[in-house]
Write a protein that holds these residues in place. Structure first.
Motif, PDB file in Angstrom:
ATOM      1  N   ILE A   1     -12.982  -9.027   9.646  1.00 45.42           N
ATOM      2  CA  ILE A   1     -13.824  -8.803   8.479  1.00 45.42           C
ATOM      3  C   ILE A   1     -13.113  -7.956   7.429  1.00 45.42           C
ATOM      4  CG2 ILE A   1     -14.967  -6.660   9.238  1.00 45.42           C
ATOM      5  CD1 ILE A   1     -17.603  -7.953   8.198  1.00 45.42           C
ATOM      6  N   GLU A   2     -12.138  -7.140   7.848  1.00 46.09           N
ATOM      7  CA  GLU A   2     -11.386  -6.321   6.892  1.00 46.09           C
ATOM      8  C   GLU A   2     -10.480  -7.161   6.013  1.00 46.09           C
ATOM      9  OE1 GLU A   2      -9.320  -3.083   8.637  1.00 46.09           O
ATOM     10  OE2 GLU A   2     -11.115  -2.202   9.544  1.00 46.09           O
ATOM     11  N   HIS A   3     -10.307  -8.421   6.358  1.00 44.26           N
ATOM     12  CA  HIS A   3      -9.407  -9.281   5.594  1.00 44.26           C
ATOM     13  C   HIS A   3     -10.164 -10.330   4.790  1.00 44.26           C
ATOM     14  CE1 HIS A   3      -5.858  -7.529   7.526  1.00 44.26           C
ATOM     15  NE2 HIS A   3      -6.589  -7.509   8.617  1.00 44.26           N
ATOM     16  N   ILE A   4     -11.444 -10.049   4.508  1.00 47.28           N
ATOM     17  CA  ILE A   4     -12.257 -10.939   3.689  1.00 47.28           C
ATOM     18  C   ILE A   4     -12.454 -10.295   2.317  1.00 47.28           C
ATOM     19  CG2 ILE A   4     -14.532 -12.016   3.433  1.00 47.28           C
ATOM     20  CD1 ILE A   4     -14.730 -12.080   6.478  1.00 47.28           C
ATOM     21  N   MET A   5     -12.328 -11.076   1.252  1.00 49.47           N
ATOM     22  CA  MET A   5     -12.553 -10.561  -0.104  1.00 49.47           C
ATOM     23  C   MET A   5     -13.965 -10.004  -0.226  1.00 49.47           C
ATOM     24  SD  MET A   5     -11.429 -10.214  -3.296  1.00 49.47           S
ATOM     25  CE  MET A   5     -10.022 -11.353  -3.438  1.00 49.47           C
ATOM     26  N   PRO A   6     -14.127  -8.726  -0.600  1.00 52.79           N
ATOM     27  CA  PRO A   6     -15.466  -8.149  -0.765  1.00 52.79           C
ATOM     28  C   PRO A   6     -16.247  -8.852  -1.869  1.00 52.79           C
ATOM     29  CG  PRO A   6     -13.787  -6.423  -0.695  1.00 52.79           C
ATOM     30  CD  PRO A   6     -13.073  -7.736  -0.845  1.00 52.79           C
ATOM     31  N   GLU A   9     -19.837  -8.083  -6.642  1.00 49.19           N
ATOM     32  CA  GLU A   9     -21.061  -8.164  -7.431  1.00 49.19           C
ATOM     33  C   GLU A   9     -22.208  -7.384  -6.786  1.00 49.19           C
ATOM     34  OE1 GLU A   9     -22.150 -12.119  -8.352  1.00 49.19           O
ATOM     35  OE2 GLU A   9     -20.332 -12.556  -9.521  1.00 49.19           O
ATOM     36  N   LEU A  10     -22.129  -7.190  -5.469  1.00 53.13           N
ATOM     37  CA  LEU A  10     -23.156  -6.420  -4.766  1.00 53.13           C
ATOM     38  C   LEU A  10     -23.186  -4.968  -5.238  1.00 53.13           C
ATOM     39  CD1 LEU A  10     -22.678  -7.673  -1.095  1.00 53.13           C
ATOM     40  CD2 LEU A  10     -24.584  -8.209  -2.616  1.00 53.13           C
ATOM     41  N   TYR A  11     -22.050  -4.483  -5.714  1.00 55.75           N
ATOM     42  CA  TYR A  11     -21.927  -3.072  -6.062  1.00 55.75           C
ATOM     43  C   TYR A  11     -21.853  -2.821  -7.561  1.00 55.75           C
ATOM     44  CZ  TYR A  11     -20.611  -3.482  -1.195  1.00 55.75           C
ATOM     45  OH  TYR A  11     -20.603  -3.810   0.141  1.00 55.75           O
ATOM     46  N   GLY A  12     -21.744  -3.876  -8.333  1.00 57.10           N
ATOM     47  CA  GLY A  12     -21.715  -3.730  -9.779  1.00 57.10           C
ATOM     48  C   GLY A  12     -20.516  -2.966 -10.299  1.00 57.10           C
ATOM     49  N   ILE A  13     -19.355  -3.154  -9.680  1.00 54.95           N
ATOM     50  CA  ILE A  13     -18.145  -2.457 -10.113  1.00 54.95           C
ATOM     51  C   ILE A  13     -17.138  -3.457 -10.674  1.00 54.95           C
ATOM     52  CG2 ILE A  13     -18.437  -0.514  -8.535  1.00 54.95           C
ATOM     53  CD1 ILE A  13     -16.467  -1.843  -6.634  1.00 54.95           C
ATOM     54  N   ASP A  14     -16.262  -2.955 -11.540  1.00 57.90           N
ATOM     55  CA  ASP A  14     -15.269  -3.830 -12.162  1.00 57.90           C
ATOM     56  C   ASP A  14     -13.861  -3.526 -11.666  1.00 57.90           C
ATOM     57  OD1 ASP A  14     -14.908  -1.379 -13.330  1.00 57.90           O
ATOM     58  OD2 ASP A  14     -14.811  -2.137 -15.389  1.00 57.90           O
ATOM     59  N   TYR A  15     -13.765  -2.958 -10.476  1.00 65.01           N
ATOM     60  CA  TYR A  15     -12.455  -2.690  -9.883  1.00 65.01           C
ATOM     61  C   TYR A  15     -12.484  -3.094  -8.414  1.00 65.01           C
ATOM     62  CZ  TYR A  15     -14.933   1.556  -8.381  1.00 65.01           C
ATOM     63  OH  TYR A  15     -15.853   2.430  -7.856  1.00 65.01           O
ATOM     64  N   SER A  16     -11.295  -3.339  -7.852  1.00 64.61           N
ATOM     65  CA  SER A  16     -11.167  -3.735  -6.450  1.00 64.61           C
ATOM     66  C   SER A  16     -10.813  -2.533  -5.585  1.00 64.61           C
ATOM     67  CB  SER A  16     -10.102  -4.824  -6.305  1.00 64.61           C
ATOM     68  OG  SER A  16     -10.479  -5.989  -7.011  1.00 64.61           O
ATOM     69  N   ILE A  17     -11.205  -2.593  -4.321  1.00 61.19           N
ATOM     70  CA  ILE A  17     -10.982  -1.487  -3.382  1.00 61.19           C
ATOM     71  C   ILE A  17     -10.371  -2.031  -2.095  1.00 61.19           C
ATOM     72  CG2 ILE A  17     -12.032   0.437  -2.140  1.00 61.19           C
ATOM     73  CD1 ILE A  17     -14.421   0.248  -3.993  1.00 61.19           C
ATOM     74  N   PRO A  45      -2.347  -7.820   2.179  1.00 60.96           N
ATOM     75  CA  PRO A  45      -1.708  -8.089   0.881  1.00 60.96           C
ATOM     76  C   PRO A  45      -2.752  -7.953  -0.220  1.00 60.96           C
ATOM     77  CG  PRO A  45      -2.112 -10.135   2.060  1.00 60.96           C
ATOM     78  CD  PRO A  45      -2.475  -9.024   3.010  1.00 60.96           C
ATOM     79  N   PHE A  46      -2.313  -7.716  -1.415  1.00 57.81           N
ATOM     80  CA  PHE A  46      -3.232  -7.484  -2.528  1.00 57.81           C
ATOM     81  C   PHE A  46      -4.227  -8.632  -2.721  1.00 57.81           C
ATOM     82  CE2 PHE A  46       0.204  -4.559  -3.892  1.00 57.81           C
ATOM     83  CZ  PHE A  46      -0.560  -3.407  -4.051  1.00 57.81           C
ATOM     84  N   HIS A  47      -3.776  -9.859  -2.527  1.00 58.03           N
ATOM     85  CA  HIS A  47      -4.646 -10.992  -2.843  1.00 58.03           C
ATOM     86  C   HIS A  47      -5.870 -11.066  -1.922  1.00 58.03           C
ATOM     87  CE1 HIS A  47      -3.556 -13.513   0.634  1.00 58.03           C
ATOM     88  NE2 HIS A  47      -2.311 -13.099   0.464  1.00 58.03           N
ATOM     89  N   GLU A  48      -5.845 -10.343  -0.791  1.00 63.20           N
ATOM     90  CA  GLU A  48      -6.992 -10.377   0.106  1.00 63.20           C
ATOM     91  C   GLU A  48      -8.188  -9.591  -0.431  1.00 63.20           C
ATOM     92  OE1 GLU A  48      -5.299 -11.151   4.623  1.00 63.20           O
ATOM     93  OE2 GLU A  48      -6.097  -9.178   4.089  1.00 63.20           O
ATOM     94  N   PHE A  49      -7.912  -8.538  -1.209  1.00 58.02           N
ATOM     95  CA  PHE A  49      -9.036  -7.709  -1.659  1.00 58.02           C
ATOM     96  C   PHE A  49      -9.086  -7.485  -3.169  1.00 58.02           C
ATOM     97  CE2 PHE A  49      -5.606  -4.734  -0.708  1.00 58.02           C
ATOM     98  CZ  PHE A  49      -5.637  -3.849  -1.771  1.00 58.02           C
ATOM     99  N   VAL A  50      -8.066  -7.890  -3.895  1.00 54.38           N
ATOM    100  CA  VAL A  50      -8.076  -7.721  -5.353  1.00 54.38           C
ATOM    101  C   VAL A  50      -8.684  -8.969  -5.993  1.00 54.38           C
ATOM    102  CG1 VAL A  50      -6.711  -7.377  -7.429  1.00 54.38           C
ATOM    103  CG2 VAL A  50      -6.081  -6.196  -5.330  1.00 54.38           C
ATOM    104  N   HIS A  51      -9.807  -8.771  -6.643  1.00 57.90           N
ATOM    105  CA  HIS A  51     -10.505  -9.892  -7.280  1.00 57.90           C
ATOM    106  C   HIS A  51      -9.676 -10.418  -8.456  1.00 57.90           C
ATOM    107  CE1 HIS A  51     -13.632 -12.130  -9.423  1.00 57.90           C
ATOM    108  NE2 HIS A  51     -14.315 -12.126  -8.289  1.00 57.90           N
TER     109      HIS A  51
END
Length: 215
Positions: A1-6, A9-17, A45-51
């Motif tokens: 689950i740690e390797h799934i793109m968050p 939109e659930l959190y209303g943020i414009d940055y990736s974590i 890798p960045f592409h896993e969590f950076v929107h």
């Protein structure tokens, strides 16, 4: 689950974590990271969590500069013009000329992505010289001292005089100190020091004129 793109939109943020690495090369006695995560290793890798639509990244790596792939990751951040916050801090002891140059080219910002900021830590007196050398390399690479913030651990294994020494030394260089009380220790003088430093009272009044003992 740690390797799934968050689902940001659930959190209303414009940055990736996310984490690009887990673990640490250090074994600081006050820190639980080595026991929880073990030695340093690559994680995502960045592409896993950076929107794809985000240009800001909040990195949670515990020791980003110890990552075996740190050079490639810094170059990736630079080439994609990401604004990044190394929120957990960078290891000043690992800063060399090459890393300093790359860090100078990274758009490193504070937690809220408002202004330029690089986070470091000065936990022990034993590596004071490494702190000074690292700061010098960063300055020579073009980073202004005022953009460097240092977490200062107090209430663990240093005296109050050593705590004050670190604060004054950073102020003298032009860096920003920030007091971190070990285990949120409740000690009157350390509470006062944290208030004097973290609320930036040091910019208008010297510690010796700060009436902490009148509280």
């Amino acid at each position: 689950i740690e390797h799934i793109m968050p689902d940001y939109e659930l959190y209303g943020i414009d940055y990736s974590i996310g984490f690009t690495s887990r673990g640490c090369i250090r074994r600081c006695p006050f820190c639980i990271v080595p026991r929880k995560e073990g030695r340093i290793r690559e994680h995502s890798p960045f592409h896993e969590f950076v929107h794809p639509e985000h240009k800001k990244i909040l990195l949670l790596d515990n020791n980003f500069l110890a990552s075996p792939n740190r050079i490639n990751k810094l170059n990736y951040l630079i080439s994609h013009s990401y604004r990044v916050s190394f929120n957990q801090g960078l290891d000043i002891r690992l800063v060399n000329e090459r890393l300093a140059g790359l860090l100078a080219d990274v758009k490193s910002q504070d937690l809220r992505f408002r202004f330029k900021r690089y986070y470091f830590a000065w936990d022990f007196m034993s590596y004071s010289q490494s702190v000074f050398q690292g700061i010098l390399k960063l300055i020579e690479a073009g980073i202004k001292p005022r953009h460097l913030m240092f977490y200062i651990l107090v209430g663990f294994n240093t005296t109050f005089e050593e705590d004050l020494y670190r604060v004054y030394k950073l102020i003298q260089i032009g860096c920003e100190p920030f007091i971190m009380k070990y285990n949120n220790i409740n000690e009157k003088k350390l509470n006062a020091l944290a208030k004097w430093v973290n609320r930036r009272y040091f910019k208008v009044v010297d510690w010796h004129d700060f009436k902490w003992n009148k509280w």
